[in-house]
Design an enzyme around this catalytic site. Structure first.
Site, PDB file in Angstrom:
ATOM      1  N   TYR A 159      -0.950  -9.033 -14.443  1.00  0.00           N
ATOM      2  CA  TYR A 159      -0.531  -8.144 -13.191  1.00  0.00           C
ATOM      3  C   TYR A 159       0.881  -7.788 -13.183  1.00  0.00           C
ATOM      4  O   TYR A 159       1.033  -6.626 -12.967  1.00  0.00           O
ATOM      5  CB  TYR A 159      -1.401  -8.694 -11.976  1.00  0.00           C
ATOM      6  CG  TYR A 159      -1.009  -8.131 -10.803  1.00  0.00           C
ATOM      7  CD1 TYR A 159      -1.745  -6.970 -10.351  1.00  0.00           C
ATOM      8  CD2 TYR A 159      -0.033  -8.397  -9.802  1.00  0.00           C
ATOM      9  CE1 TYR A 159      -1.441  -6.153  -9.442  1.00  0.00           C
ATOM     10  CE2 TYR A 159       0.349  -7.784  -8.670  1.00  0.00           C
ATOM     11  CZ  TYR A 159      -0.411  -6.321  -8.506  1.00  0.00           C
ATOM     12  OH  TYR A 159      -0.432  -5.648  -7.439  1.00  0.00           O
ATOM     13  N   GLY A 190       5.470  -6.379  -0.982  1.00  0.00           N
ATOM     14  CA  GLY A 190       5.145  -7.671  -1.176  1.00  0.00           C
ATOM     15  C   GLY A 190       3.630  -8.111  -0.646  1.00  0.00           C
ATOM     16  O   GLY A 190       2.851  -6.999  -0.953  1.00  0.00           O
TER      17      GLY A 190
HETATM   18  N1  NAP Z   1      -2.410  -6.433  -1.061  1.00  0.00           N
HETATM   19  C1  NAP Z   1      -1.036  -6.905  -1.544  1.00  0.00           C
HETATM   20  O1  NAP Z   1      -0.579  -7.956  -1.469  1.00  0.00           O
HETATM   21  C2  NAP Z   1      -0.376  -6.031  -2.604  1.00  0.00           C
HETATM   22  C3  NAP Z   1       0.732  -6.141  -2.881  1.00  0.00           C
HETATM   23  C4  NAP Z   1       1.678  -5.038  -3.703  1.00  0.00           C
HETATM   24  C5  NAP Z   1       0.851  -4.263  -4.427  1.00  0.00           C
HETATM   25  N2  NAP Z   1      -0.189  -4.128  -4.073  1.00  0.00           N
HETATM   26  C6  NAP Z   1      -0.968  -2.858  -4.808  1.00  0.00           C
HETATM   27  O2  NAP Z   1      -1.592  -2.145  -3.800  1.00  0.00           O
HETATM   28  C7  NAP Z   1      -2.632  -1.146  -4.460  1.00  0.00           C
HETATM   29  C8  NAP Z   1      -3.991  -1.232  -3.553  1.00  0.00           C
HETATM   30  O3  NAP Z   1      -4.163  -2.654  -3.369  1.00  0.00           O
HETATM   31  P1  NAP Z   1      -4.727  -3.009  -1.793  1.00  0.00           P
HETATM   32  O4  NAP Z   1      -4.075  -4.217  -1.583  1.00  0.00           O
HETATM   33  O5  NAP Z   1      -5.112  -1.981  -1.048  1.00  0.00           O
HETATM   34  O6  NAP Z   1      -6.100  -3.956  -2.420  1.00  0.00           O
HETATM   35  P2  NAP Z   1      -7.669  -3.738  -2.157  1.00  0.00           P
HETATM   36  O7  NAP Z   1      -8.029  -3.701  -0.650  1.00  0.00           O
HETATM   37  O8  NAP Z   1      -8.565  -4.520  -3.130  1.00  0.00           O
HETATM   38  O9  NAP Z   1      -8.065  -2.236  -2.631  1.00  0.00           O
HETATM   39  C9  NAP Z   1      -7.884  -1.657  -4.047  1.00  0.00           C
HETATM   40  C10 NAP Z   1      -8.466  -0.429  -4.209  1.00  0.00           C
HETATM   41  O10 NAP Z   1      -8.755  -0.147  -5.474  1.00  0.00           O
HETATM   42  C11 NAP Z   1      -9.835   0.357  -6.009  1.00  0.00           C
HETATM   43  N3  NAP Z   1     -10.418   0.103  -7.217  1.00  0.00           N
HETATM   44  C12 NAP Z   1     -10.184  -1.088  -7.959  1.00  0.00           C
HETATM   45  N4  NAP Z   1     -10.758  -1.113  -9.077  1.00  0.00           N
HETATM   46  C13 NAP Z   1     -11.177   0.037  -9.301  1.00  0.00           C
HETATM   47  C14 NAP Z   1     -11.898   0.758 -10.483  1.00  0.00           C
HETATM   48  N5  NAP Z   1     -12.191   0.162 -11.580  1.00  0.00           N
HETATM   49  N6  NAP Z   1     -12.013   2.073 -10.232  1.00  0.00           N
HETATM   50  C15 NAP Z   1     -11.885   2.725  -8.875  1.00  0.00           C
HETATM   51  N7  NAP Z   1     -11.192   2.200  -8.001  1.00  0.00           N
HETATM   52  C16 NAP Z   1     -10.799   0.764  -8.094  1.00  0.00           C
HETATM   53  C17 NAP Z   1     -10.687  -0.281  -4.974  1.00  0.00           C
HETATM   54  O11 NAP Z   1     -12.098   0.569  -4.850  1.00  0.00           O
HETATM   55  P3  NAP Z   1     -13.659   0.125  -5.231  1.00  0.00           P
HETATM   56  O12 NAP Z   1     -13.736  -1.474  -5.439  1.00  0.00           O
HETATM   57  O13 NAP Z   1     -14.442   0.724  -4.223  1.00  0.00           O
HETATM   58  O14 NAP Z   1     -13.543   0.858  -6.562  1.00  0.00           O
HETATM   59  C18 NAP Z   1     -10.103  -0.260  -3.726  1.00  0.00           C
HETATM   60  O15 NAP Z   1     -10.289   0.842  -3.063  1.00  0.00           O
HETATM   61  C19 NAP Z   1      -2.924  -1.853  -5.641  1.00  0.00           C
HETATM   62  O16 NAP Z   1      -2.518  -1.078  -6.660  1.00  0.00           O
HETATM   63  C20 NAP Z   1      -2.226  -3.231  -5.853  1.00  0.00           C
HETATM   64  O17 NAP Z   1      -1.981  -3.817  -6.930  1.00  0.00           O
HETATM   65  C21 NAP Z   1      -1.094  -4.819  -3.175  1.00  0.00           C
END
Ligand code: NAP
Length: 266
Positions: A159, A190
């Site tokens: 990741y 974060g």
């Molecule tokens: N939450 C944190 O702590 C955090 C911190 C730093 C960075 N981020 C980054 O922020 C971004 C959004 O994450 P989030 O925190 O909002 O997580 P989340 O609530 O798990 O949302 C992830 C999104 O990505 C989509 N996704 C995952 N696999 C996919 C696939 N194979 N095809 C199409 N869509 C897919 C999911 O939709 P479906 O499941 O419906 O496909 C969902 O809409 C990510 O890039 C993550 O790395 C998150």
């Protein structure tokens, strides 16, 4: 570097069915002219479209259920945008997933999925939409990276490496695009309370302790920081004062010290 006016833009958001992506869509409602929402869960996308168009029936919201880990599905998405003549001028590459645990015991399929969504889909979509933005002399790309992109993280190795790619790639193309009217930013949050931790948890793994409460930034503040960065033509944003400070220290720390410290973080 160019600033980007969100007013009446046509934005494509990947990962719009949950968390930060869904919040981007909510914050763009009333500002963007139209949206294309991409994720796998159709019901969630339909629900979001319903919510967004209830307030403004003239707001155009397309939904496109797509598995971004499938190379052919990403090609189909690009082809559909071309056929429908939907000129995207704001691309938010937000979809992403993690996998917590030692690399040696990771599921190979899961590792591939992570690299395909976090790296390949982001790169292919950018490559497909960028020429149109350059030709129109207007565009913005917001790549959702992570604070994990600034350091190798044992127990989160792939990741963190995929996010290092996202931050590096964004900086490089931003420099290439200087003077074209297209801006690029990376958003490096974060910890944020979303479905992310649950998805990153292995079925067999021990429950991961969440980080200290004060390091968390709300989903609303994270999305706002990303859109602000694009509007102001900023290259990189780390939402939240404490995370900004922590990452400034990490980025100034020599690698041998980080290597030493990582022995205690396992
Ligand atoms: N939450 C944190 O702590 C955090 C911190 C730093 C960075 N981020 C980054 O922020 C971004 C959004 O994450 P989030 O925190 O909002 O997580 P989340 O609530 O798990 O949302 C992830 C999104 O990505 C989509 N996704 C995952 N696999 C996919 C696939 N194979 N095809 C199409 N869509 C897919 C999911 O939709 P479906 O499941 O419906 O496909 C969902 O809409 C990510 O890039 C993550 O790395 C998150």
């Amino acid at each position: 570097m160019s600033r980007f006016d969100l007013k009446n833009c046509c934005a494509l958001i990947t990962g719009a069915s949950a968390g930060i992506g869904r919040e981007f869509a909510r914050q763009l409602a009333g500002r963007a002219g139209s949206l294309v929402l991409v994720a796998r869960r159709r019901d969630r996308l339909e629900e979001l479209r319903h919510e967004l168009t209830r307030r403004d029936p003239n707001f155009k919201v397309h939904i496109r259920p797509t598995d971004l880990s499938d190379e052919n599905a990403v090609t189909d998405l690009c082809g559909w945008l071309e056929r429908e003549k939907i000129a995207i001028d704001l691309l938010i590459n937000n979809a992403g997933l993690g996998d917590r645990g030692p690399f040696a015991t990771s599921e190979p399929k899961r590792v591939q999925e992570m690299m395909a969504v976090n790296v390949m889909a982001l790169t292919v979509l950018t490559r497909s939409l960028l020429p149109g933005m350059i030709a129109r002399k207007r565009g913005a790309i917001l790549n959702v990276s992570s604070s994990a992109s600034f350091l190798p993280i044992p127990g989160f190795a792939v990741y963190a490496a995929t996010k290092a790619y996202v931050t590096s790639f964004s900086e490089a193309i931003r420099a290439e695009l200087h003077g074209t009217g297209v801006t690029v930013a990376s958003l490096c949050p974060g910890p944020v309370h979303t479905e992310f931790s649950q998805v990153a948890q292995r079925a067999s793994g021990s429950r991961e302790k969440s980080g200290p409460k004060f390091t968390y930034v709300s989903v609303e503040d994270v999305a706002r920081a990303g859109l602000n960065a694009i509007e102001r033509g900023r290259p990189l944003v780390i939402p939240g004062f404490l995370m900004k400070l922590a990452m400034a220290i990490v980025r100034l720390t020599p690698m041998p010290l980080l290597r030493f410290a990582s022995r205690f973080g396992k």
